[in-house]
Write a protein that holds these residues in place. Structure first.
Motif, PDB file in Angstrom:
ATOM      1  N   GLY A 235       0.835  -1.185   0.000  1.00  0.00           N
ATOM      2  CA  GLY A 235       0.000   0.000   0.000  1.00  0.00           C
ATOM      3  C   GLY A 235       0.875   1.241   0.000  1.00  0.00           C
ATOM      4  O   GLY A 235       2.013   1.212   0.472  1.00  0.00           O
ATOM      5  N   GLY A 236       0.337   2.340  -0.547  1.00  0.00           N
ATOM      6  CA  GLY A 236       1.090   3.585  -0.545  1.00  0.00           C
ATOM      7  C   GLY A 236       1.938   3.804  -1.778  1.00  0.00           C
ATOM      8  O   GLY A 236       2.566   4.848  -1.924  1.00  0.00           O
ATOM      9  N   LEU A 237       1.958   2.818  -2.698  1.00  0.00           N
ATOM     10  CA  LEU A 237       2.718   2.987  -3.937  1.00  0.00           C
ATOM     11  C   LEU A 237       1.930   3.773  -4.969  1.00  0.00           C
ATOM     12  O   LEU A 237       2.503   4.320  -5.907  1.00  0.00           O
ATOM     13  N   VAL A 238       0.610   3.815  -4.796  1.00  0.00           N
ATOM     14  CA  VAL A 238      -0.279   4.477  -5.751  1.00  0.00           C
ATOM     15  C   VAL A 238      -1.096   5.531  -5.008  1.00  0.00           C
ATOM     16  O   VAL A 238      -1.586   5.282  -3.901  1.00  0.00           O
ATOM     17  N   ASP A 239      -1.254   6.692  -5.606  1.00  0.00           N
ATOM     18  CA  ASP A 239      -2.129   7.725  -5.056  1.00  0.00           C
ATOM     19  C   ASP A 239      -3.569   7.250  -5.275  1.00  0.00           C
ATOM     20  O   ASP A 239      -4.116   7.350  -6.390  1.00  0.00           O
ATOM     21  N   GLU A 240      -4.200   6.727  -4.233  1.00  0.00           N
ATOM     22  CA  GLU A 240      -5.519   6.108  -4.370  1.00  0.00           C
ATOM     23  C   GLU A 240      -6.598   7.129  -4.744  1.00  0.00           C
ATOM     24  O   GLU A 240      -7.504   6.815  -5.530  1.00  0.00           O
ATOM     25  N   GLU A 241      -6.503   8.338  -4.195  1.00  0.00           N
ATOM     26  CA  GLU A 241      -7.478   9.392  -4.526  1.00  0.00           C
ATOM     27  C   GLU A 241      -7.408   9.722  -6.015  1.00  0.00           C
ATOM     28  O   GLU A 241      -8.431   9.824  -6.699  1.00  0.00           O
ATOM     29  N   ALA A 242      -6.184   9.901  -6.519  1.00  0.00           N
ATOM     30  CA  ALA A 242      -6.007  10.230  -7.934  1.00  0.00           C
ATOM     31  C   ALA A 242      -6.504   9.093  -8.822  1.00  0.00           C
ATOM     32  O   ALA A 242      -7.153   9.326  -9.857  1.00  0.00           O
ATOM     33  N   LEU A 243      -6.202   7.851  -8.415  1.00  0.00           N
ATOM     34  CA  LEU A 243      -6.643   6.695  -9.199  1.00  0.00           C
ATOM     35  C   LEU A 243      -8.167   6.640  -9.247  1.00  0.00           C
ATOM     36  O   LEU A 243      -8.768   6.374 -10.310  1.00  0.00           O
ATOM     37  N   ALA A 244      -8.806   6.906  -8.107  1.00  0.00           N
ATOM     38  CA  ALA A 244     -10.275   6.898  -8.068  1.00  0.00           C
ATOM     39  C   ALA A 244     -10.845   7.933  -9.047  1.00  0.00           C
ATOM     40  O   ALA A 244     -11.803   7.652  -9.789  1.00  0.00           O
ATOM     41  N   GLY A 254      -9.604   0.119 -15.348  1.00  0.00           N
ATOM     42  CA  GLY A 254      -9.830  -0.807 -14.240  1.00  0.00           C
ATOM     43  C   GLY A 254      -8.624  -0.865 -13.333  1.00  0.00           C
ATOM     44  O   GLY A 254      -7.522  -0.431 -13.685  1.00  0.00           O
ATOM     45  N   ALA A 255      -8.853  -1.396 -12.132  1.00  0.00           N
ATOM     46  CA  ALA A 255      -7.761  -1.542 -11.166  1.00  0.00           C
ATOM     47  C   ALA A 255      -8.007  -2.790 -10.340  1.00  0.00           C
ATOM     48  O   ALA A 255      -9.164  -3.180 -10.096  1.00  0.00           O
ATOM     49  N   ALA A 256      -6.906  -3.412  -9.927  1.00  0.00           N
ATOM     50  CA  ALA A 256      -6.989  -4.597  -9.066  1.00  0.00           C
ATOM     51  C   ALA A 256      -5.987  -4.414  -7.934  1.00  0.00           C
ATOM     52  O   ALA A 256      -4.781  -4.346  -8.181  1.00  0.00           O
ATOM     53  N   PHE A 257      -6.498  -4.313  -6.708  1.00  0.00           N
ATOM     54  CA  PHE A 257      -5.652  -3.998  -5.553  1.00  0.00           C
ATOM     55  C   PHE A 257      -5.789  -5.074  -4.471  1.00  0.00           C
ATOM     56  O   PHE A 257      -6.901  -5.419  -4.049  1.00  0.00           O
ATOM     57  N   ASP A 258      -4.641  -5.565  -4.039  1.00  0.00           N
ATOM     58  CA  ASP A 258      -4.591  -6.499  -2.905  1.00  0.00           C
ATOM     59  C   ASP A 258      -4.082  -5.796  -1.648  1.00  0.00           C
ATOM     60  O   ASP A 258      -4.174  -6.338  -0.558  1.00  0.00           O
ATOM     61  N   VAL A 259      -3.519  -4.601  -1.827  1.00  0.00           N
ATOM     62  CA  VAL A 259      -2.892  -3.869  -0.710  1.00  0.00           C
ATOM     63  C   VAL A 259      -3.361  -2.415  -0.752  1.00  0.00           C
ATOM     64  O   VAL A 259      -3.646  -1.876  -1.822  1.00  0.00           O
ATOM     65  N   PHE A 260      -3.394  -1.801   0.431  1.00  0.00           N
ATOM     66  CA  PHE A 260      -3.949  -0.457   0.527  1.00  0.00           C
ATOM     67  C   PHE A 260      -3.095   0.390   1.465  1.00  0.00           C
ATOM     68  O   PHE A 260      -2.366  -0.131   2.308  1.00  0.00           O
ATOM     69  N   ALA A 261      -3.201   1.721   1.291  1.00  0.00           N
ATOM     70  CA  ALA A 261      -2.389   2.637   2.098  1.00  0.00           C
ATOM     71  C   ALA A 261      -2.668   2.460   3.581  1.00  0.00           C
ATOM     72  O   ALA A 261      -1.765   2.561   4.410  1.00  0.00           O
ATOM     73  N   VAL A 262      -3.926   2.192   3.933  1.00  0.00           N
ATOM     74  CA  VAL A 262      -4.301   1.936   5.329  1.00  0.00           C
ATOM     75  C   VAL A 262      -4.921   0.548   5.412  1.00  0.00           C
ATOM     76  O   VAL A 262      -5.891   0.253   4.697  1.00  0.00           O
ATOM     77  N   GLU A 263      -4.351  -0.309   6.232  1.00  0.00           N
ATOM     78  CA  GLU A 263      -4.883  -1.658   6.419  1.00  0.00           C
ATOM     79  C   GLU A 263      -5.045  -1.948   7.913  1.00  0.00           C
ATOM     80  O   GLU A 263      -4.252  -1.474   8.724  1.00  0.00           O
ATOM     81  N   PRO A 264      -6.063  -2.726   8.316  1.00  0.00           N
ATOM     82  CA  PRO A 264      -7.099  -3.297   7.464  1.00  0.00           C
ATOM     83  C   PRO A 264      -7.916  -2.197   6.790  1.00  0.00           C
ATOM     84  O   PRO A 264      -8.246  -1.189   7.417  1.00  0.00           O
ATOM     85  N   ALA A 265      -8.246  -2.387   5.515  1.00  0.00           N
ATOM     86  CA  ALA A 265      -8.971  -1.370   4.744  1.00  0.00           C
ATOM     87  C   ALA A 265     -10.470  -1.629   4.888  1.00  0.00           C
ATOM     88  O   ALA A 265     -11.054  -2.394   4.120  1.00  0.00           O
ATOM     89  N   LYS A 266     -11.062  -1.003   5.889  1.00  0.00           N
ATOM     90  CA  LYS A 266     -12.503  -1.159   6.095  1.00  0.00           C
ATOM     91  C   LYS A 266     -13.280  -0.205   5.193  1.00  0.00           C
ATOM     92  O   LYS A 266     -14.450  -0.421   4.896  1.00  0.00           O
ATOM     93  N   GLU A 267     -12.629   0.882   4.781  1.00  0.00           N
ATOM     94  CA  GLU A 267     -13.208   1.794   3.797  1.00  0.00           C
ATOM     95  C   GLU A 267     -12.079   2.367   2.962  1.00  0.00           C
ATOM     96  O   GLU A 267     -10.955   2.516   3.429  1.00  0.00           O
ATOM     97  N   ASN A 268     -12.371   2.657   1.704  1.00  0.00           N
ATOM     98  CA  ASN A 268     -11.339   3.140   0.794  1.00  0.00           C
ATOM     99  C   ASN A 268     -12.004   3.792  -0.410  1.00  0.00           C
ATOM    100  O   ASN A 268     -13.089   3.358  -0.828  1.00  0.00           O
ATOM    101  N   VAL A 269     -11.363   4.803  -0.972  1.00  0.00           N
ATOM    102  CA  VAL A 269     -11.944   5.521  -2.114  1.00  0.00           C
ATOM    103  C   VAL A 269     -12.126   4.616  -3.335  1.00  0.00           C
ATOM    104  O   VAL A 269     -12.919   4.931  -4.233  1.00  0.00           O
ATOM    105  N   LEU A 270     -11.416   3.505  -3.374  1.00  0.00           N
ATOM    106  CA  LEU A 270     -11.523   2.602  -4.523  1.00  0.00           C
ATOM    107  C   LEU A 270     -12.691   1.631  -4.398  1.00  0.00           C
ATOM    108  O   LEU A 270     -13.113   1.039  -5.410  1.00  0.00           O
TER     109      LEU A 270
END
Length: 531
Positions: A235-244, A254-270
């Motif tokens: 997580g943190g390698l991609v600007d998630e807000e910009a990607l959204a 499209g996007a496929a993510f297994d990792v996120f900037a904040v984990e556990p990811a209970k909510e995310n812009v993606l």
């Protein structure tokens, strides 16, 4: 006495059996890692701690771990281990970066297929009783260009699998040589070119200051329209807000993510965006990978506790079992040279310069450096070791430099250590003889040949008659036997040194009598760990 290891997380029984088969006393308490009070209560008994992600190795746990030498993490991530605190305590932290390479690479390929064919959404739609065949129009992978950011161990496997899928592969990796790229049959490119050419982009780099947001808004806007982004690395390698934003605008297909900037990811812009596939950090989650990393960590910890081999350590140079055998006497020598200078020096050290000559110059120099620095720092902190010494030196602002050169003297190899203070430079050289025993061969530029003993006495004096007799008679009167007596001088009548290896520690009475003679400029008793 056999080393003792605690397994505080759920490792496989096969891994636990590896410890037993190697003669290590192991306690398998897979739930104790979740109980920090209980762990702190019992950890002092153990030389090694084998964990997964549930056990948190905090400064509090490390303070209680009075005998701990190594923490082994079955897996790659070590966020649950305070590595700075472990280093200061002299505890090696190991992980198993190669046990789940195949699994993580396969997950990236699976995610690429999933986003290319919108499989999760198509599955959910069909389960809901809809038959939306025309809604889920996918794309083929064949002949598409895959941009791989990071072509190391996992990225390299992804490149290989992608080529098997008849994809064109371009790779951005500053450490990838042209020769290696040709061997991998991939095209090495700069990041900007990869962004503009790739139909799919997959990331396989660690999270560092250099890679943080490597796919920033600016970078993502450079990608070709219709690109699909896969991140199974960190997580943190991609600007998630910009990607959204770019997914919503249709620029990113499209996007496929297994990792996120904040984990556990209970909510995310993606989350809940169309054609975004998300999984809960499953990259290493296969039966085979979990077994592999467990077996690997058991082997690595056993190798260290029994043979001194250091593999996949995060806070210590690695050293294989074979290297440990060959280098053992040289590591001892490096520690003795550092110990000699450390015991002689009372003022603050500004720099440590280490010269490696001949056969030793081709050995594992980072490990030897650690041994030298540990020897020097023991005067400051007797508990320091090869892991904690560089940390102590860094905290004190000591600069460490290394030089290696081809054989230039009478010995097949030697090490020379020089320290720099505000007042002086001081140096000592040593070698290892064919019998495997370390020897001091030069002090202050004066050639000698001295065996290293547990109890030694170092003196400096003017080159005048009577020194040998004086030393012999005072030691004889005190009943202290001299095992080895070495003399050396710069020139006749100039500065001279004596180094005595004695059978017992030299006490204050003997030192006082030597000082009273007025014959010695410096009198220094020394201790060395020769066991």
């Amino acid at each position: 006495m056999a080393p003792k290891v605690l397994v505080s997380d759920k490792l496989s029984e096969t891994a636990v059996q590896i410890f037993r088969d190697r003669g290590i006393d192991v306690d398998f308490l897979p739930d104790v890692g979740k109980d920090k009070e209980k762990l702190a209560e019992i950890i002092g008994q153990y030389d090694g701690l084998a964990i997964r992600s549930a056990t948190k190795v905090t400064p509090t746990i490390l303070d209680a771990a009075t005998n701990l030498k190594v923490v082994g993490r079955a897996g790659i991530g070590t966020d649950n281990v305070d590595k700075d605190a472990a280093s200061k305590k002299g505890v090696i932290v190991m992980n198993t970066p190669f046990g789940n390479m195949i699994t993580t690479a396969e997950h990236a390929i699976a995610m690429m297929f999933a986003v290319a064919r919108q499989l999760p959404e198509a599955s959910a739609s069909t389960h809901a009783g809809k038959w939306e065949k025309s809604k889920f129009m996918g794309v083929e992978l064949t002949n598409k260009t895959l941009g791989v950011i990071g072509a190391g161990n996992i990225g390299g496997i992804v490149c290989d699998r992608a080529r098997g899928l008849k994809m064109k592969v371009v790779a951005y990796d500053p450490f990838l040589s042209e020769e290696k790229a040709k061997k991998m049959q991939v095209e090495k490119v700069e990041l900007d070119e990869l962004l503009t050419r790739a139909d799919f982009i997959t990331l396989h780099v660690p999270f560092t200051e250099q890679t943080k947001n490597i796919l920033s808004r600016e970078a993502l806007e450079k990608t070709k329209k219709g690109v699909r982004i896969i991140n199974c690395a960190r997580g943190g390698l991609v600007d998630e807000e910009a990607l959204a934003d770019l997914l919503k605008s249709g620029h990113v297909a499209g996007a496929a993510f297994d990792v996120f900037a904040v984990e556990p990811a209970k909510e995310n812009v993606l989350f809940n965006l169309p054609n975004v596939v998300c999984t809960p950090h499953l990259g290493a989650s296969t039966t085979e990978a979990q077994e592999n990393v467990a077996l690997q960590v058991a082997d690595q910890m056993s190798n260290y506790l029994l043979d001194g081999a250091v593999e996949n350590a995060l806070n210590m140079p690695s050293m294989t079992a074979e290297e440990a055998k060959v280098m053992g006497p040289w590591v001892k020598l490096a520690g003795h040279l550092g110990g000699f200078i450390g015991q002689l020096t009372d003022e603050p050290i500004k720099a440590i310069n280490i010269l490696y000559d001949g056969v030793v110059a081709d050995m594992n120099l980072p490990a030897l450096n650690c041994a030298v620095v540990a020897g020097i720092m023991k005067k400051v902190n007797p508990d320091v070791n090869m892991v904690s010494a560089p940390v102590v030196a860094k905290e004190r602002g000591i600069k460490i430099s290394t030089t290696n050169q081809d054989k230039s003297g009478a010995f097949d190899g030697y090490i020379k250590v020089t320290i720099v203070t505000d007042e002086r430079e001081r140096s000592i050289g040593g070698t290892v003889f064919s019998d495997g025993k370390p020897r001091f061969i030069q002090i202050k530029g004066i050639n000698i040949d001295a065996e290293v003993g547990e109890h030694m006495l170092y003196t400096t004096n003017e080159d005048v008659p009577g020194i040998i007799g004086t030393l012999g008679s005072i030691f004889g009167e005190a009943g202290v036997n001299i095992a080895n007596f070495t003399l050396g001088r710069a020139a006749a009548g100039g500065e001279a040194i004596a180094l005595l290896y004695v059978d017992a520690q030299v006490d204050a009475t003997v030192l006082g009598k030597l000082a009273d003679t007025g014959m010695f400029k410096q009198i220094k008793p020394m201790q060395f760990d020769v066991h």
